[in-house]
Design an enzyme around this catalytic site. Structure first.
Site, short mmCIF file in Angstrom:
data_model
loop_
_atom_site.label_atom_id
_atom_site.label_comp_id
_atom_site.label_asym_id
_atom_site.label_seq_id
_atom_site.Cartn_x
_atom_site.Cartn_y
_atom_site.Cartn_z
N GLU A 79 0.83 -1.21 0.00
CA GLU A 79 0.00 0.00 0.00
C GLU A 79 0.86 1.26 0.00
OE1 GLU A 79 -2.45 2.74 3.01
OE2 GLU A 79 -2.86 0.60 3.30
N SER A 175 0.30 -10.11 7.63
CA SER A 175 -0.64 -8.98 7.52
C SER A 175 -0.25 -7.86 8.47
CB SER A 175 -2.06 -9.46 7.84
OG SER A 175 -2.90 -8.37 8.12
N ASN A 177 -2.03 -5.19 9.56
CA ASN A 177 -3.00 -4.83 10.61
C ASN A 177 -3.12 -5.93 11.66
OD1 ASN A 177 -5.86 -6.28 10.33
ND2 ASN A 177 -5.07 -6.03 8.26
#
Length: 235
Positions: A79, A175, A177
């Protein structure tokens, strides 16, 4: 169905059929990637998260108005790399405190915009913002672009961890998060990070009277339900 994954658009073969499609995942990509996809004769299906698309629009607008971008996030996160690709090179990625010190020596712009990776730690972001304001004597604007669902999940994990003897965080171990949730919970109570119910040591968990479960943003509901069902059998 012929689906395959590429991590870099340069690895995408030239398409002989203009109806062939490329799916852009939720993390988003840089501006040049869209152009490259079209040059290779593909259509694209853009599944970039709306929150991420919003950051792309924000940085573009601020750069047009003479701002330099501080992008708070993990330097190798897809991202972050995607957002960086919309900044025309007028951006520094801030992952740790030392990065702020380095860029403060060389920054030429008079105006700075600070944005964040949508899944970044809210605690760290606020800490970095305070340091930036303290170290850099420029016009600074802050846009807290951490996803609201991410903020709530982090806050709930912190509160929940104070009420239980053991925490289970379910989600991908790569991941961003999910790892943030694990970091938060493990500072407060004994915590494990798992991807599937098979990783739970049920014998170990028998000694706990109160166990908490939290899951990452993209954790399948099925994985959560299986974990809950296994723990219920212990009671």
């Amino acid at each position: 169905m012929g689906l395959f994954v590429v991590e870099n658009v340069d690895l995408l073969p030239k398409s002989e059929n203009k109806n062939n499609k490329v799916i852009i995942r939720a993390h988003g990509v840089g501006k040049d990637v869209y152009k490259k996809i079209e040059e290779l004769n593909y259509q694209y299906v853009d599944l970039t998260c709306p929150n991420v698309l919003n950051i792309h629009k924000i940085v573009q607008n601020y750069i047009k108005n003479g701002y330099y971008i501080f992008l708070v996030g993990q330097k190798n996160h897809p991202e972050v790399l995607g957002t960086y690709g919309w900044c025309e090179g007028k951006c520094t990625i801030i992952e740790k405190e030392d990065d702020i010190g380095e860029v403060s020596k060389n920054i030429q712009a008079d105006k700075i915009l600070v944005v964040a990776q949508t899944t970044f730690s809210l605690e760290k972001f606020n800490k970095f913002v305070d340091i930036i304001k303290d170290k850099i004597n420029k016009e600074i604007e802050i846009k807290n672009t951490i996803c609201n669902a991410t903020k709530l999940r982090q806050e709930e994990t912190e509160n929940f961890s104070k009420e239980v003897e053991k925490m289970i965080i379910i989600g991908g171990k790569n991941s961003s998060n999910t790892k943030k949730l694990y970091d938060i919970a493990s500072k407060i109570t004994s915590t494990v990070l798992i991807e599937t119910v098979a990783e739970i040591d049920l014998e170990e968990f028998k000694k706990y009277k109160k166990i908490g479960i939290m899951a990452g943003a993209s954790t399948p509901q099925e994985s959560i339900d299986e974990c809950v069902a296994a723990l219920k059998m212990l009671s």
